[in-house]
Design an enzyme around this catalytic site. Structure first.
Site, PDB file in Angstrom:
ATOM      1  CG  HIS A 394      -2.001  -1.011   1.165  1.00  0.00           C
ATOM      2  ND1 HIS A 394      -2.843  -1.119   0.093  1.00  0.00           N
ATOM      3  CD2 HIS A 394      -2.382  -1.974   2.057  1.00  0.00           C
ATOM      4  CE1 HIS A 394      -3.708  -2.105   0.320  1.00  0.00           C
ATOM      5  NE2 HIS A 394      -3.434  -2.649   1.505  1.00  0.00           N
ATOM      6  CB  CYS A 443      -2.326   3.107  -4.694  1.00  0.00           C
ATOM      7  SG  CYS A 443      -3.302   1.653  -5.109  1.00  0.00           S
TER       8      CYS A 443
END
Length: 805
Positions: A394, A443
Site C-alpha cells: 500500500h 497506489c
C-alpha cells in the site's frame, strides 16, 4: 463471461451443436455443469477446453458468439486475437528476368485459424497460390509487374502486410562484389540502396538503410567494425540512443540461397550532444530575469567544425558494486491484505541476482523494521555503487512525495506513520552513488487524512536518478489474484525486460509500451517514468570494484551477515534414531526448517521428528508446521517435486518475521516413534539452539533513532549519523563463529561467498557433508511463467488494487 444462465456456456453449446463435430452429449453437458461444485471450477472453462480438444477453430467460435449475440465475449476475444496476430515475414520487392520464377512470402504468427489473401493493386489474385503464404509467379511475364500486398484474415479481423514491388528486367544482374553459387540459375541479387555516411550527436536516433532486390528474397546482416550486430536482420538498422561506442564503420551483408553481396562501407561519427555540449544560452528565470550567453565551444571554433573532430573514446560504464533492497508488505493489520508482493519480490530477487546484485528481500515489515532496513541499506551504498529500492504494498502520493505504508499503519495514517521515498533519495545522494533506481509498485492516490506538506530536502543535480512508478499520479496499482500464486501487473511486464542490456530508462519505456498494448491494463494502469539519467547506465553493467578495498570488504561483510543460515546438524536420540536438521532461506526474513530421519533401529516400526516450543515472538502458523510438503507448510514459491525416498521423508516448518527475533532461536525437536511389538507411542525431546539466523542479526526491531519527532522534521531519516560499521561492528566477532554455508554444505568465509551472487533465488539449503551422498536441494519453481502477459486470460474481476487507505 460465459458462466451465466441468460447468455452463457449452455447457449454456446447449442450454437456449436449445429456442427456435428462439436455437438455435446447430455452426459458431457452434465459433466460441465458439475464443475460448479468445485470452489475453483468453471463450467464455461471446461466446455471451452472440450471445444479446444475437438479442434474448434477460432472463426467458428466467433461465429457462435455472434449467433448468441454475446457482445462482451465477442469483443474481448476479437481484441485479444487481433493483438496476438503479427506478421513475422514481410514480402520483399524483387526484380527478375522474363520467364523466371518469383516467390513472394508473407507469414504470420498467432492463434490458429487465420487465412491469407493476396492482392495485386486493388485486385484479388484468384490463382491457386493466392490464398497461401507464398505467392508464386511463374513464368514471370509483363503482366506480373506491379505492387503486391497480402491480407491476413482471422474471423472479423484482418491485418495487411507491406507492399512489395515486382519488376521485370531483361537479364539477370548482380551488384559488384556479388558472388553466386549457381550463376544463371535464378535472377541475380542487386543492391538498390546503399547505406550512407552519417554524423550524429550523442542521444540521437541513428537509422541506416540497405535495400536489395533478388529472387529468392534477400536476407540482411549488419556489421559494425567487422563484427556482426546481434538481432539486426532487417534492411534498416536503427539505434534509438547512440553513444560514442556506436561510432566506426558499418557494412551490410545481403544474401539468399544462391547469392551474396556486400554493401559499401559507411562511416558513422558521433559528436557531442546537441543539448549539453554545443553552445547554449542560460536564462535566469527569477524575478529579475536576464539572459546570459555562455559558449561551451572553444574560442574561434565553429560548433559544427568541433563536431567533425574525432570523437573521444567510447566510455564503458560500470558499477563499483550493486545492491538492492526489496520490500513486500502483504499482511496489513488495519488495511486490505495483498497476495502478490510475495511472488513479485521473489521473482525480482531472482532476476537481480542474475545481474550480480546483492539483494536483501524482506516481507511484512512494520514502521520500525522498514526504517531500520532502509538505514542498513544505505550503509551498503558508496561512491559508484548502483542502488535499487523496490517496494510492493500500500502507498500514496501527496504533493509530489511518495509514501510507503508499513503493515502496522493505523486506519487513518499520515506521513508520520509511513516512509517518504524522496527522503531516502536524499540520503542515497549523499553516498555519491553511480545510479539510484526506485521501483514503486503501489497506489499513488492522494491521502485525504494527510494535509502536511513534507519537505524532503534539496536534491542534488546528480543526473543518475530513475523512478519507475507502477501507475500514474492519482491512480491505483493492481494485482491479479490466482489460485496459488498472484502477480502484480507491474512485475508481470517488468520481469520480461529487466535483464535487457539497455539503458534503464529505455528498458522501462519498453515495459510501459508492453503494458499499453495489454487490453486488461489499458485505461486502468499505466507505468510512469521519471528520470534525469544522462548516461547510458544499465542494470546489467559490470562491477569494477573501487580502489578502497576496506570499504568493499565492509560492504560484503554487511551483506553477508543478513544471509547466514544455521549449519545443518545431525541429532542422535537415545533410542538410536538419527535425525538431520536442515535449514533453507525463502527470503531474508523467512526460513524453512526441515527434519529427516536418517537412521532408525530395526525394532522401531515408525518414527517422525517434529518441531515445537518456539519463542512467542516467532510468527509460525502452527496448523501448517511439521508438514510433509513445502506447499502444505505455506511455501507457495518453494515446491519440492518429490521426496528423495521413503526412508528420508521430511517434515517442513516455515518461520516468518525473523527480523523480530530478539534472542537466539531455540526450539525442541520431539521424536515420536513406536516399537514393532508395542502399540503405545514413545516420545523423546531434544532442545536445539541455532543462534540468530539471516536478517535477525541486524536487530531491525531496535530503533535507529527516536520516533517521537514530527512528520515534518522526519528525523527518523534526516537526522541519521551513520557510523562506519553501524550495527555490524557489534556482530563482527559473531560472524567469525558463523561460517557461511552454501548448498554444498562446505563452509566458506563471508567475503568469499559473495564472489558469485548470480545464483537463482533457490533456498539456500544447508546439508552437512557426509550425511547424504547426493542431497536433494529445494527448488524454486512455483512462480508465474515468464510468458506474454497477453496470453493469460485475465479477468478484471480477478484484479485487486493496492488500496491507499
Amino acid at each position: 463471461m460465459l458462466d451465466n444462465c441468460s447468455c452463457g456456456w449452455r447457449q454456446l453449446a447449442n450454437a456449436a451443436g449445429e456442427h456435428p463435430q462439436f455437438r455435446c452429449s447430455e452426459k458431457e453437458l452434465t459433466s460441465c455443469s458439475l464443475q460448479v461444485l468445485d470452489a475453483a471450477g468453471s463450467p464455461a472453462r471446461t466446455f471451452l477446453a472440450w471445444l479446444a480438444d475437438r479442434g474448434c477453430p477460432m472463426d467458428f467460435l466467433l461465429h457462435c458468439l455472434r449467433k448468441m449475440d454475446n457482445k462482451e465475449a465477442l469483443q474481448f476475444l476479437t481484441t485479444t486475437v487481433s493483438e496476438q496476430i503479427r506478421i513475422i515475414v514481410q514480402p520483399q520487392s524483387q526484380q527478375a528476368s522474363l520467364g523466371s520464377r518469383v516467390v513472394l512470402t508473407c507469414r504470420a504468427s498467432g492463434p490458429p485459424g487465420f487465412s491469407y489473401q493476396w492482392f495485386k493493386g486493388k485486385e484479388e489474385i484468384l490463382h491457386e497460390t493466392g490464398s497461401l503464404p507464398e505467392l508464386v509467379l511463374c513464368p514471370l511475364g509483363p503482366a506480373h509487374q506491379g505492387y503486391y500486398i497480402c491480407r491476413i484474415n482471422h474471423g472479423g479481423q484482418c491485418l495487411f502486410s507491406t507492399w512489395a514491388h515486382v519488376r521485370l528486367v531483361h537479364s539477370a544482374r548482380s551488384s559488384p562484389g556479388c558472388s553466386s553459387l549457381f550463376p544463371g540459375s535464378v535472377s541475380g541479387l542487386q543492391i538498390s540502396q546503399q547505406p550512407q555516411t552519417q554524423a550524429a550527436s550523442k542521444g540521437d536516433v541513428l537509422v541506416m538503410k540497405c535495400k536489395a532486390e533478388a529472387n529468392p528474397p534477400p536476407q540482411y546482416e549488419w556489421y559494425h567494425n567487422k563484427m556482426p550486430i546481434p538481432q539486426q536482420k532487417a534492411c534498416s538498422l536503427k539505434i534509438p540512443c547512440v553513444t560514442t561506442e556506436h561510432r566506426g564503420e558499418y557494412r551490410c551483408k545481403v544474401f539468399n540461397l544462391y547469392h551474396e553481396a556486400w554493401s559499401d562501407t559507411t562511416t558513422v561519427t558521433i559528436g557531442p550532444s546537441s543539448v549539453t555540449d554545443a553552445s547554449w544560452v542560460e536564462v535566469d528565470r527569477g524575478l529579475e530575469s536576464q539572459e546570459v550567453q555562455r559558449s561551451k565551444t572553444g574560442l574561434g571554433i565553429n560548433p559544427v567544425q568541433q563536431m567533425a573532430c574525432p570523437p573521444p573514446a567510447a566510455k564503458n560504464f560500470y558499477a563499483t558494486d550493486k545492491v538492492a533492497l526489496l520490500i513486500g508488505n502483504m499482511n496489513y493489520l488495519h488495511h486490505t491484505q495483498l497476495t502478490a508482493p510475495i511472488s513479485d519480490v521473489h521473482e525480482l530477487t531472482n532476476l537481480l541476482r542474475q545481474m550480480d546484485f546483492k539483494v536483501v528481500s524482506l516481507l511484512d515489515l512494520n514502521w520500525q523494521e522498514m526504517n531500520s532496513a532502509v538505514t542498513e541499506f544505505l550503509l551498503l551504498l558508496d561512491k559508484g555503487v548502483y542502488g535499487l529500492l523496490y517496494f510492493a504494498g500500500h502507498g500514496y502520493e501527496n504533493y509530489g512525495n511518495s509514501f510507503m505504508v508499513p503493515i502496522d499503519a493505523p486506519a487513518s495514517y499520515t506521513s508520520a506513520h509511513c516512509l517518504c521515498v524522496q527522503r531516502i533519495l536524499t540520503r542515497m545522494q549523499e553516498k555519491k552513488t553511480g545510479l539510484n533506481v526506485f521501483l514503486l509498485d503501489m497506489c499513488r492516490k492522494r491521502n485525504p487524512n494527510d494535509d502536511l506538506i513534507v519537505q524532503p530536502g534539496t536534491l542534488k543535480v546528480t543526473a543518475n536518478i530513475v523512478f519507475g512508478y507502477a501507475t500514474c499520479v492519482d491512480a491505483e496499482a493492481y494485482e491479479v489474484k490466482r489460485e496459488d500464486v498472484s502477480n502484480g501487473i507491474f512485475i508481470s511486464f517488468l520481469k520480461k525486460r529487466v535483464c535487457e542490456d539497455e539503458k534503464v530508462t529505455v528498458m522501462l519505456d519498453r515495459v510501459a509500451e508492453d503494458m499499453g498494448r495489454c487490453a486488461i491494463t489499458r485505461g486502468r494502469q499505466a507505468l510512469e517514468l521519471r528520470s534525469n539519467l544522462s548516461e547510458r547506465r544499465s542494470l546489467t553493467d559490470r562491477i569494477q570494484p573501487s580502489d578502497s578495498s576496506a570499504s568493499d570488504s565492509a560492504r560484503n561483510l554487511q551483506w553477508a551477515v543478513a544471509h547466514v543460515l544455521p549449519e545443518s546438524r545431525c541429532l542422535h536420540f537415545d533410542c538410536g534414531v538419527k535425525v538431520q536438521l536442515g535449514f533453507a532461506a525463502e527470503f531474508s526474513n523467512i526460513m524453512v526448517i526441515y527434519t529427516r530421519i536418517l537412521e532408525k533401529p530395526a525394532e522401531i516400526d515408525s518414527c517422525c521428528a517434529q518441531l515445537t516450543d518456539f519463542p512467542q515472538e516467532m510468527d509460525i502458523d502452527l496448523k501448517k508446521s511439521n508438514q510433509e510438503t513445502l506447499f502444505e507448510a505455506g511455501c507457495l514459491l518453494l515446491i519440492k517435486e518429490e521426496v528423495p525416498s521413503p526412508e528420508a521423508q521430511s517434515l517442513y516448518t516455515r518461520i516468518r518475521s525473523l527480523q523480530r527475533l530478539k534472542r537466539d532461536l531455540t526450539f525442541t525437536v520431539c521424536l515420536h516413534y513406536t516399537y514393532s511389538n508395542m502399540d503405545e507411542e514413545v516420545q523423546e525431546r531434544l532442545p536445539v539452539t541455532v543462534g540468530k539466523p539471516l536478517v535477525s542479526k541486524l536487530n531491525l526491531h531496535e530503533p535507529r533513532t527516536s520516533r517521537s519527532c514530527s512528520a515534518y522534521s522526519y528525523s527518523s531519516l534526516d537526522s541519521f549519523n551513520y557510523p562506519e560499521c553501524s550495527s555490524f561492528t557489534s556482530v563482527d566477532s559473531a560472524v567469525n563463529t558463523w561460517p557461511y554455508h552454501g548448498q554444498t554444505g562446505s563452509a566458506v568465509s563471508p567475503s568469499n561467498s559473495l564472489t558469485s551472487p548470480r545464483s537463482a533465488n533457490v533456498p539456500e539449503e544447508t546439508d552437512s557433508p557426509g550425511i547424504f551422498d547426493s542431497p536433494q536441494p529445494l527448488t524454486s519453481s512455483k512462480s508465474l511463467p515468464h510468458c506474454q502477459v497477453n496470453e493469460i486470460n485475465y479477468k478484471f474481476s480477478d484484479m485487486y488494487n493496492f488500496h491507499s487507505f
